[in-house]
Design an enzyme around this catalytic site. Structure first.
Site, PDB file in Angstrom:
ATOM      1  CD  GLU A 124      -1.738  -2.353   1.689  1.00 12.30           C
ATOM      2  OE1 GLU A 124      -0.536  -2.611   1.961  1.00 12.30           O
ATOM      3  OE2 GLU A 124      -2.655  -3.163   1.886  1.00 12.30           O
ATOM      4  CG  PHE A 126      -9.904  -9.286  11.290  1.00  9.47           C
ATOM      5  CD1 PHE A 126      -8.665  -9.721  11.744  1.00  9.47           C
ATOM      6  CD2 PHE A 126     -10.150  -9.284   9.921  1.00  9.47           C
ATOM      7  CE1 PHE A 126      -7.693 -10.147  10.850  1.00  9.47           C
ATOM      8  CE2 PHE A 126      -9.188  -9.709   9.025  1.00  9.47           C
ATOM      9  CZ  PHE A 126      -7.960 -10.153   9.490  1.00  9.47           C
ATOM     10  CD  GLN A 127      -7.448  -6.966   7.643  1.00  6.80           C
ATOM     11  OE1 GLN A 127      -8.340  -6.690   6.854  1.00  6.80           O
ATOM     12  NE2 GLN A 127      -6.293  -7.498   7.265  1.00  6.80           N
ATOM     13  CE  LYS A 168     -17.247  -6.130   3.628  1.00  2.00           C
ATOM     14  NZ  LYS A 168     -16.579  -7.400   3.949  1.00  2.00           N
ATOM     15  CG  MET A 182      22.972  11.987   3.166  1.00  2.00           C
ATOM     16  SD  MET A 182      24.180  13.088   2.399  1.00  2.00           S
ATOM     17  CE  MET A 182      23.213  13.736   1.025  1.00  2.00           C
TER      18      MET A 182
END
Lengths: 569, 159
Positions: free
Chosen positions: A51, A113-114, A163, A474
């Site tokens: 993502e 959940f999630q 949802k 760097m």
């Protein structure tokens, strides 16, 4: 007015906003939206393999086009993976709309959940965010999200949709206008302030145009070029403004800041009038604040009032869009005596002759700066260059002949390693006919290398140019200068087989150790329709110079050693 | 007001009355390292807006940033840095019934208040006054062994 599900409304809004490509990753909470994506033909969806890459890709798309980029993720880990992408866009004021799934309304607050508090987490790294509470408000929120993202000082906006709301059916009409009484960006600069600023310009002896990323965001480069032309005032660009003036502009002194050119940093140190356009006095630009532009009055044009006076005291504050302010300012500068600044221009030309941006080339080993210059010679103004973060980024910014804004895409504010590859994919999706090259390092590229698979699958042939010094270069450079060469956890001697890695994912790999090989490989890579890794072995211990040590004054630079100087200024 | 001197300030923030707007404001203070001494918030009658009174402190420069950063929040309608204001704070205080009730009653009356409840074991008073005087009230209340003192936070209105 049509009846449809919330999921369908999301797709309809994306289509109505003219977005052609959406980057994302499905999951439980966002599945209804993905079901509608499957059914529609209005936009293309690219399935990234992480993502974070989806958001960076949407970001690259937005930076290349100037339009709003869209990414879509699921709840919980899908969203948390997107946070770095949001923060990256936030710091550079990039317009994005990120749609995230959320657990059903009835489960919010139950540690489902999630489930994660997406609006809570993203609050400090978005311009605004929404948790949709009912289907009725969804069309309005979608419209407002796009409007907020692109208006005023742009930025990313998150729309978190439970949802059940994507499932619910209701009437849809996409609003054609937005009414947010609490949000009224200021575009027009105050006329009196502009007049005062013009007078200050006419009175100055050593004025300096200080150009930032805001000029790119406001598409004001023609006005900025016109201003410089008309007044013959010299220009310094920030990292985010590379390309605004064009590499061949005789008025461009160069990039300023920590790795800016000697002449640019001296110009800022000696100017008597800073004309700041869409720049925000970042610490990587100013160095030690008390020594910054010490002898100058400051004109600051910025669409974000909070940027004005945040770090330096400003004499002529002008809140407004750079483009609109310059449209008013330009006619008032008719008849400005350009000769007035000639002595000043001469001083700066002398500084540039004294310490030009330089490096010592070699026949034994490839110098990273040579690679950048060579890419510039071979693809020049036609290519779009993205970068990751580190030495390679600075070499690209210093040595590439950028010719136009939006040609140079990099994470300036947040400094996000792993940005360059997915951002390049986003740019390539927007401009399939342009060569897109991600200048990266052997550290950064691994941070989103799973995108090899995405780029191979969708035939997004971006070139990943790895300036490989077997170091986190760097950090290694700072360790050399400031930590007595204790190379703590920066040695990347253990390396993957880059060619095999690229090939394993469906791309092409080039291992390059000579200049001749480089030319051959780059010419070949440009012709291919496959993503590639160009693994270029460069000088391990090359430093990015000049360098202003963190917190030091701009005029105290470490300079490259040449025949003329020993590296002190 | 001098540039570098930290001073107590009260600002009013008019915000859209919607969920999470308080979180946005307080998160801004926390994230940018500004102080909140007290904060009150309630809906503005006959409108879809709420009024927040925030008591804070900082230099003129910090105050300017606070104001500007608050303005940037999408649901923020207006930020008022009070100059000429009327400010009041309410306090509820609970004392044991065994204390000198008439003293407590007189004390609370002196600070624009009075007794609001008397129970079997406790007496509760309410006062409402300027923040400076509220401090005096709390000092004076100490000798009557208060069980609990709850400050309401400052509310301010421009004159």
């Amino acid at each position: 007015m049509r009846q449809m599900s919330g999921a369908q409304m999301v797709c309809e809004a994306i289509i109505a906003e003219g977005v052609k490509t959406v980057f994302g990753y499905p999951g439980g909470a966002i599945m209804h939206v993905y079901d509608e994506i499957y059914k529609q033909k209005g936009f293309k969806h690219i399935l990234n393999r992480h993502e974070q890459a989806s958001v960076h890709a949407a970001d690259g798309y937005a930076r290349a086009t100037g339009e709003v980029g869209v990414a879509m993720v699921t709840s919980g880990p899908g969203f948390t993976n997107a946070v770095t992408g949001l923060a990256t866009a936030y710091m550079d004021s990039i317009p994005l709309v990120v749609i995230s799934g959320q657990v059903p309304t009835s489960l919010i607050g139950t540690d489902g959940f999630q489930e994660i508090d997406a609006v809570g987490i993203s609050r400090p790294c978005t311009k605004h965010n929404f948790l949709v509470r009912s289907l009725e408000e969804l069309p309005r929120i979608l419209k407002e999200a796009f409007y907020i993202a692109r208006s005023g000082r742009p930025g990313p906006v998150l729309v978190d949709i439970p949802k059940d709301i994507t499932v619910a059916i209701g009437m849809f009409e996409y609003p054609n206008r937005v009414e947010i009484p609490t949000y009224k960006p200021t575009y027009k600069g105050n006329a009196k302030q502009i007049e005062k600023a013009v007078r200050a310009i006419k009175d100055a002896k050593k004025p300096l145009l200080y150009i930032g990323g805001g000029v790119v965001l406001s598409n004001a480069y023609e006005e900025v070029r016109a201003l410089a032309e008309k007044t013959q005032i010299p220009v310094v660009e920030t990292l985010m403004a590379r390309g605004v003036m064009g590499a061949n502009s005789p008025l461009l002194i160069g990039m300023l800041g920590m790795h800016g050119s000697y002449a640019s940093n001296m110009a800022m140190s000696e100017t008597d009038l800073v004309i700041s356009l869409g720049a925000r006095f970042d610490d990587r630009v100013t160095g030690k604040l008390s020594e910054f532009a010490k002898y100058a009055d400051i004109i600051h044009v910025d669409i974000d009032a909070a940027n004005i006076g945040k770090l330096v005291d400003v004499d002529y504050p002008i809140v407004g869009d750079v483009k609109q302010v310059l449209e008013v300012m330009l006619p008032q500068l008719d008849g400005v005596e350009t000769e007035r600044y000639e002595a000043w221009r001469k001083i700066l030309r002398r500084y540039d002759e004294l310490h030009p941006l330089s490096y010592v080339d070699s026949n034994e080993v490839i110098k990273p700066q040579w690679v950048i210059e060579r890419v510039g010679e071979l693809v020049g103004k036609d290519a779009i260059i993205t970068s990751d973060v580190g030495q390679h980024q600075m070499w690209a910014a210093q040595h590439y002949p950028f010719d136009r804004p939006r040609q140079w895409i990099n994470s300036g504010g947040l400094g996000t390693m792993g940005f360059g590859f997915p951002a390049a994919m986003g740019a390539k999706m927007a401009f399939p006919d342009k060569t897109v090259i991600n200048v990266t390092g052997d550290g950064s590229i691994l941070m989103n290398m799973q995108e090899l698979v995405t780029a191979a699958e969708y035939k997004i042939p971006v070139i990943n140019l790895i300036l490989n010094n077997h170091f986190l270069g760097m950090v290694r450079q700072w360790q050399t200068f400031f930590y007595e060469k204790r190379y703590s956890e920066t040695d990347l001697s253990f390396q993957p087989n880059w060619k095999a890695l690229a090939e394993a994912c469906g791309g092409i790999g080039y291992d390059i150790t000579t200049k001749e090989e480089f030319d051959t490989a780059l010419k070949d890579a440009i012709k291919q329709d496959k993503v590639c890794f160009m693994n270029v072995a460069v000088d391990r211990f090359e430093d990015v110079l000049p360098m202003v040590p963190a917190g030091g004054a701009l005029f105290n630079m470490l300079l490259p050693k040449t025949e003329k100087s020993d590296g002190e200024a | 007001m001098q540039n570098n001197v930290n001073e107590r300030r009260v600002i009013s923030v008019i915000v859209k009355n919607e969920s999470s707007v308080l979180a946005r404001v307080t998160a801004l203070f926390a994230g940018r390292g500004y102080n909140i001494e007290s904060l009150t918030v309630a809906p503005i009658p006959n409108s879809d807006m709420s009024h927040m009174s925030i008591e804070t402190n900082g230099s003129a420069k910090v105050m300017e940033q606070i104001t500007k950063q608050l303005h940037k929040l999408i649901p923020v309608y207006k930020v008022i840095e009070h100059e000429e204001m009327i400010e009041k704070e309410m306090v509820l205080a609970k004392f044991p019934i065994a204390e000198n009730l008439s003293d407590i009653s007189v004390l609370s009356a002196a600070y624009n208040g009075g007794v609001v409840n008397v129970g079997k074991e406790m007496i509760i008073v309410m006062v409402a006054d300027e923040p400076k005087r509220i401090k005096h009230f709390i000092d004076a209340a100490q000798r009557y062994n208060p069980v609990e003192i709850i400050r309401g936070g400052v509310v301010a209105i421009e004159r």
